[in-house]
Design an enzyme around this catalytic site. Structure first.
Site, PDB file in Angstrom:
ATOM      1  N   LYS A   1      29.352 -39.255  13.971  1.00 58.56           N
ATOM      2  CA  LYS A   1      30.170 -38.230  13.345  1.00 58.56           C
ATOM      3  C   LYS A   1      31.572 -37.921  14.739  1.00 58.56           C
ATOM      4  O   LYS A   1      33.033 -38.063  13.796  1.00 58.56           O
ATOM      5  CB  LYS A   1      29.950 -37.220  13.163  1.00 58.56           C
ATOM      6  CG  LYS A   1      30.039 -36.160  12.835  1.00 58.56           C
ATOM      7  CD  LYS A   1      30.427 -34.889  13.917  1.00 58.56           C
ATOM      8  CE  LYS A   1      31.614 -33.831  13.502  1.00 58.56           C
ATOM      9  NZ  LYS A   1      31.777 -32.269  14.745  1.00 58.56           N
TER      10      LYS A   1
ATOM     11  N   ASP B   1      29.154 -33.534   9.056  1.00 57.06           N
ATOM     12  CA  ASP B   1      29.147 -32.529   9.926  1.00 57.06           C
ATOM     13  C   ASP B   1      27.545 -32.085   9.226  1.00 57.06           C
ATOM     14  O   ASP B   1      28.121 -32.119   8.041  1.00 57.06           O
ATOM     15  CB  ASP B   1      29.877 -31.866  10.427  1.00 57.06           C
ATOM     16  CG  ASP B   1      31.018 -31.160  10.052  1.00 57.06           C
ATOM     17  OD1 ASP B   1      30.401 -30.637   8.876  1.00 57.06           O
ATOM     18  OD2 ASP B   1      32.149 -31.393  10.306  1.00 57.06           O
TER      19      ASP B   1
END
Length: 209
Positions: free
Chosen positions: A120, A138
């Site tokens: 991420k 996220d």
DNA sequence: ATCCCGAGGG
DNA sequence: CCCTCTGGAT
């Protein structure tokens, strides 16, 4: 959701916010990388509260190494998860300083090899700092993608794959920021603001009505 | 009690 | 796969 609906959905997000920006404040790729590492399980407001003092004391990799884990902890304590975050920020700064001239590499494999940097975070840095059409999943993007019916996967990796297949290419570059901002301010975790949602027309959650 | 621009370790 | 890290905001 069919292609026409997906195009309409992202067109609506684009019309509302043609040039979406993230809310983490930084003045260089190094500072942005550190800010994203610090943002794990923390709010952007919290990160922006501690980074001015952190970056005043340590604006670059070399000075972050000199500041040390203890100095980093002093600056970021109010964020939570400060022991592991300080360790990671110090260690990644040392690697960037010693092996990459203090520069953040435009390279997914190298980024993900850095302490505290997972998929991420690498996706955010590749997108924001280097202009790549990556999609960082996220907590907000994950929740929103599933509510909309754009993805059903049970892990961020699975959802990223589904989204990369379903988001038309012309929207991919900005998709992360559109989705995260919509998730943060409208489609919130506890009380989704469906009454003021620009894309409710295409939402699976509301299809029954 | 739950969530926040997750990642590492077991 | 699960657990832990952690304080602040709601």
């Amino acid at each position: 959701m069919n292609l026409a609906d997906r195009v309409a959905l992202f067109s609506a997000l684009r019309q509302a916010n043609p040039e979406p920006k993230g809310e983490l404040r930084s003045e260089s790729p190094f500072q942005h990388l550190v800010a994203v590492v610090l943002s794990a399980q923390s709010t952007d407001v919290g990160v922006n509260r501690v980074t001015p003092e952190l970056f005043r004391r340590a604006p670059n990799a070399a000075s972050m190494v000199a500041l040390g884990e203890t100095g980093i902890i002093e600056c970021i304590r109010s964020l939570g998860l400060y022991n592991s975050k300080a360790k990671h920020v110090w260690a990644l700064s040392r690697i960037l300083h010693e092996q990459y001239q203090g520069q953040v590499p435009d390279d997914r494999a190298i980024l993900e090899s850095l302490p505290g940097v997972g998929r991420k975070t690498a996706n955010v840095v590749l997108n924001v700092c280097f202009g790549h059409p990556t999609l960082a999943v996220d907590t907000h993007v994950f929740r929103l993608a599933r509510r909309l019916g754009l993805a059903q996967g049970k892990t961020p990796t699975a959802v990223e794959k589904e989204l990369l297949e379903k988001i038309p290419e012309e929207f991919l570059y900005h998709a992360h920021h559109w989705l995260i901002l919509h998730g943060r301010y409208v489609c919130t975790a506890r009380k989704p603001g469906c009454d003021r949602c620009l894309i409710a027309t295409w939402c699976a959650k509301l299809e029954i009505d």
